[in-house]
Write a protein that holds these residues in place. Structure first.
Motif, mmCIF file in Angstrom:
data_model
loop_
_atom_site.group_PDB
_atom_site.id
_atom_site.type_symbol
_atom_site.label_atom_id
_atom_site.label_comp_id
_atom_site.label_asym_id
_atom_site.label_seq_id
_atom_site.Cartn_x
_atom_site.Cartn_y
_atom_site.Cartn_z
ATOM 1 N N GLN A 1 0.519 -0.935 0.332
ATOM 2 C CA GLN A 1 0.384 0.372 -0.278
ATOM 3 C C GLN A 1 0.358 1.542 -0.140
ATOM 4 O OE1 GLN A 1 -3.021 -0.628 -0.066
ATOM 5 N NE2 GLN A 1 -3.851 -2.352 0.464
ATOM 6 N N TYR B 1 -6.519 -12.025 -2.974
ATOM 7 C CA TYR B 1 -5.196 -10.942 -3.225
ATOM 8 C C TYR B 1 -4.616 -10.603 -2.785
ATOM 9 C CZ TYR B 1 -8.890 -10.723 -7.614
ATOM 10 O OH TYR B 1 -10.333 -11.223 -8.285
ATOM 11 N N GLU C 1 -2.960 -15.853 -4.060
ATOM 12 C CA GLU C 1 -2.187 -13.925 -4.470
ATOM 13 C C GLU C 1 -1.428 -14.197 -6.067
ATOM 14 O OE1 GLU C 1 -1.439 -10.836 -4.239
ATOM 15 O OE2 GLU C 1 0.198 -11.431 -6.131
ATOM 16 N N GLY C 2 -1.784 -14.438 -7.480
ATOM 17 C CA GLY C 2 -1.285 -14.393 -8.377
ATOM 18 C C GLY C 2 0.473 -14.169 -8.752
ATOM 19 N N ALA D 1 -2.078 -18.751 -7.566
ATOM 20 C CA ALA D 1 -3.244 -18.686 -8.431
ATOM 21 C C ALA D 1 -4.054 -17.555 -8.855
ATOM 22 C CB ALA D 1 -4.080 -19.687 -7.946
ATOM 23 N N ASP D 2 -4.358 -17.890 -9.998
ATOM 24 C CA ASP D 2 -5.659 -16.767 -10.109
ATOM 25 C C ASP D 2 -6.586 -16.959 -9.597
ATOM 26 O OD1 ASP D 2 -7.040 -14.388 -12.323
ATOM 27 O OD2 ASP D 2 -8.419 -16.672 -12.101
ATOM 28 N N VAL D 3 -7.116 -16.084 -8.793
ATOM 29 C CA VAL D 3 -8.242 -15.821 -7.687
ATOM 30 C C VAL D 3 -9.743 -16.622 -7.948
ATOM 31 C CG1 VAL D 3 -9.806 -14.507 -6.080
ATOM 32 C CG2 VAL D 3 -7.331 -14.077 -6.215
ATOM 33 N N ASP E 1 -8.633 -7.379 -2.243
ATOM 34 C CA ASP E 1 -7.859 -6.439 -2.163
ATOM 35 C C ASP E 1 -7.467 -6.551 -3.568
ATOM 36 O OD1 ASP E 1 -7.197 -4.134 -2.173
ATOM 37 O OD2 ASP E 1 -4.984 -4.885 -0.814
HETATM 38 C C1 LIG Z 1 -4.406 -4.051 -4.015
HETATM 39 S S1 LIG Z 1 -3.286 -5.623 -4.376
HETATM 40 C C2 LIG Z 1 -3.265 -6.079 -2.567
HETATM 41 C C3 LIG Z 1 -2.579 -7.184 -1.731
HETATM 42 C C4 LIG Z 1 -2.474 -7.462 -0.478
HETATM 43 N N1 LIG Z 1 -3.955 -7.134 -0.312
HETATM 44 C C5 LIG Z 1 -1.867 -5.651 0.436
HETATM 45 O O1 LIG Z 1 -3.430 -4.859 0.564
HETATM 46 O O2 LIG Z 1 -0.942 -5.928 0.571
HETATM 47 C C6 LIG Z 1 -3.344 -7.019 -5.498
HETATM 48 C C7 LIG Z 1 -3.027 -7.889 -5.132
HETATM 49 O O3 LIG Z 1 -3.718 -8.850 -6.305
HETATM 50 C C8 LIG Z 1 -2.415 -10.126 -7.305
HETATM 51 N N2 LIG Z 1 -3.629 -9.512 -8.469
HETATM 52 C C9 LIG Z 1 -4.039 -8.837 -9.376
HETATM 53 N N3 LIG Z 1 -4.845 -9.819 -10.057
HETATM 54 C C10 LIG Z 1 -4.921 -11.217 -9.688
HETATM 55 C C11 LIG Z 1 -5.663 -12.545 -10.185
HETATM 56 N N4 LIG Z 1 -5.920 -12.521 -10.863
HETATM 57 N N5 LIG Z 1 -5.585 -13.523 -9.645
HETATM 58 C C12 LIG Z 1 -4.475 -13.346 -8.074
HETATM 59 N N6 LIG Z 1 -4.148 -12.496 -7.800
HETATM 60 C C13 LIG Z 1 -3.478 -11.227 -8.557
HETATM 61 C C14 LIG Z 1 -1.659 -8.627 -7.038
HETATM 62 O O4 LIG Z 1 -0.010 -9.443 -7.800
HETATM 63 C C15 LIG Z 1 -1.184 -7.826 -5.902
HETATM 64 O O5 LIG Z 1 -0.359 -8.362 -4.863
#
Ligand SMILES: C[S@@+](CC[C@H](N)C(=O)[O-])C[C@H]1O[C@@H](n2cnc3c(N)ncnc32)[C@H](O)[C@@H]1O
Length: 440
Positions: free
Chosen positions: A272, A301, A325-326, A349-351, A368
């Motif tokens: 953040q 995420y 987390e991807g 993985a993809d969420v 998130d």
């Molecule tokens: C806004 S950040 C939030 C991270 C964490 N919640 C934090 O507050 O530190 C979004 C995260 O989602 C991951 N991400 C984006 N698209 C994704 C997907 N389709 N599947 C899994 N993770 C994904 C990104 O790599 C990133 O780490």
């Protein structure tokens, strides 16, 4: 809405691409709505209620049939009450992007952001929460909205000049005092440095613990060509090429402390950005998630595990938390950051794919997503899989509003919705929505 444009002979105005416009309510993307001969014009660099000379960004001949045009305010003919001297001289029209409200008083920015947020929720059709209650709140102890940015990406031009890009140009412009960046990033004085050949961008990070970090990014950048200047003090330094990250000083990571817990984050990985954000969002998730003791939680995420740590404390040793987390590196760091919490596991993985493949449900979820939001399929899956609560942390209110409207139709209601000014002097808004089953 009245417009001064009628006073300008329209042929001349369009020929010059200059319009005189009186600016009205805010629109998405930090712009404000004006009208010219009945057509909507989205104006950047203005403030509500003022009259400006604006440069049209379209060719009016080519876009004669378009429903709206875009323009940038060049001169203020009559200032609005919210206008103040810009906090960042180098930002704005023909300057650097990323601080498009630097000329608007901070309390007014928050009022305007609240209006934008409410309008987005209304338009999406969100109906289970009193929308007028949503007001953008400042981060704690953030009176000026300055020195908050702990992650800054600088652009580098072919001559090695370091700056930032403009609103709609690839030109690299000087950053000057860069007043939004955290002090340890300003201290690096990157704007005065000439980057080695092959550098395309620079990521600077001001973590809450340990030294600052500088990562030079360039597909074919030669790490041996980097001479670390004295002004970087004890900052960690790395080079990221198309193939690898080479740490010249440090480990290619930064350290972030939230309460008692330390998180290791990749030097170019997500964390953040506002210096108070991780703490503030942790507190909000802590009070709203209410994961049952011995129960189950998903942190979707999950990044390097920020909210999984909160969920883990709530479910306790007999519960379970999965951080999904991807990004492989972030997921790996999450596992290391939380290795003392045996109730946490990680999935790379993809969420949406991961949730689709689950059998059985879960008590609570915190998600998130990036700006694109969760999307209809994931919201539909969560509507079925989650037994008690969903806490949705969002950095893009338009996609949050869209996703809330989807899950409302599937029997859920919004029980709390807070918005935070975690990006002062920009139009971006962070928000947290709390959802429960409507029949519950
Ligand atoms: C806004 S950040 C939030 C991270 C964490 N919640 C934090 O507050 O530190 C979004 C995260 O989602 C991951 N991400 C984006 N698209 C994704 C997907 N389709 N599947 C899994 N993770 C994904 C990104 O790599 C990133 O780490």
């Amino acid at each position: 809405m009245s417009t001064d444009a009628e006073r300008v002979p329209s042929e001349t105005a369009l020929g010059d691409r200059l319009l005189t416009l009186t600016v009205g309510p805010p629109a998405a993307g930090g712009t404000f709505v004006a009208r010219h001969e009945g057509r909507v014009v989205f104006v950047r660099g203005a403030a509500p209620g003022e009259t400006v000379t604006a440069r049209l960004l379209e060719d009016p001949q080519e876009k004669a049939e378009a429903r709206f045009w875009r323009a940038e305010a060049l001169d203020v003919l009559e200032a609005g009450v919210d206008r103040v001297p810009s906090v960042w001289e180098q930002a704005g029209v023909d300057g650097v992007g990323g601080a498009e409200w630097a000329h608007i008083a901070l309390p007014a920015q928050r009022r305007i952001a609240s209006e934008v947020m409410q309008e987005l929720l209304r338009r999406a059709g969100v109906s289970s929460f009193p929308i007028e209650q949503v007001q953008v709140e400042p981060a704690p102890h953030d009176a000026e909205g300055l020195h908050w940015r702990t992650r800054v990406r600088y652009a580098v031009d072919a001559e090695g000049n370091v700056g930032m890009r403009g609103w709609r140009s690839h030109a690299v412009r000087p950053v000057g005092e860069d007043p939004l960046s955290a002090q340890s990033i300003r201290d690096l004085r990157l704007g005065e440095w000439t980057a080695p050949e092959g550098t395309e961008a620079i990521d600077a990070v001001a973590p809450s613990a340990g030294p600052a970090s500088v990562v030079l990014i360039g597909r074919d950048l030669d790490p041996d060509s980097v001479e670390i200047p004295e002004s970087w003090g004890d900052a960690d330094v790395a080079v990221r090429t198309a193939r690898e990250l080479v740490a010249l000083r440090g480990e290619g990571t930064v350290h972030e402390r939230v309460g008692e817990r330390m998180f290791v984050v990749g030097a170019t990985g997500f964390w953040q950005s506002h210096r108070r954000a991780a703490e503030l969002l942790t507190e909000v998730v802590e009070t709203t998630l209410r994961a049952p003791r011995g129960g189950s939680a998903w942190d979707l995420y999950g990044g390097v595990g920020l909210f999984s740590a909160v969920a883990a404390v709530q479910v306790g040793r007999d519960g379970s938390v999965v951080s999904v987390e991807g990004n492989r590196r972030a997921s790996h760091l999450a596992a290391e950051n939380l290795e003392d919490l045996g109730q946490v596991s990680t999935a790379t993985a993809d969420v949406t794919d991961w949730v689709r493949a689950r059998r059985g449900g879960v008590d609570v979820v915190v998600l998130d997503p990036p700006r694109s939001g969760a999307g209809a399929e994931l919201m539909g899956l969560l509507a079925k899989a989650v037994r008690q609560r969903i806490v949705y942390v969002s950095c893009e209110p338009s996609t949050l509003a869209r996703d809330l409207a989807v899950i409302e139709k599937k029997g859920w209601k919004v029980v709390d919705l807070r918005a935070f000014d975690l990006f002062p002097h920009t139009h971006h808004i962070e928000s947290v929505a709390v959802l429960e089953r409507a029949e519950g």
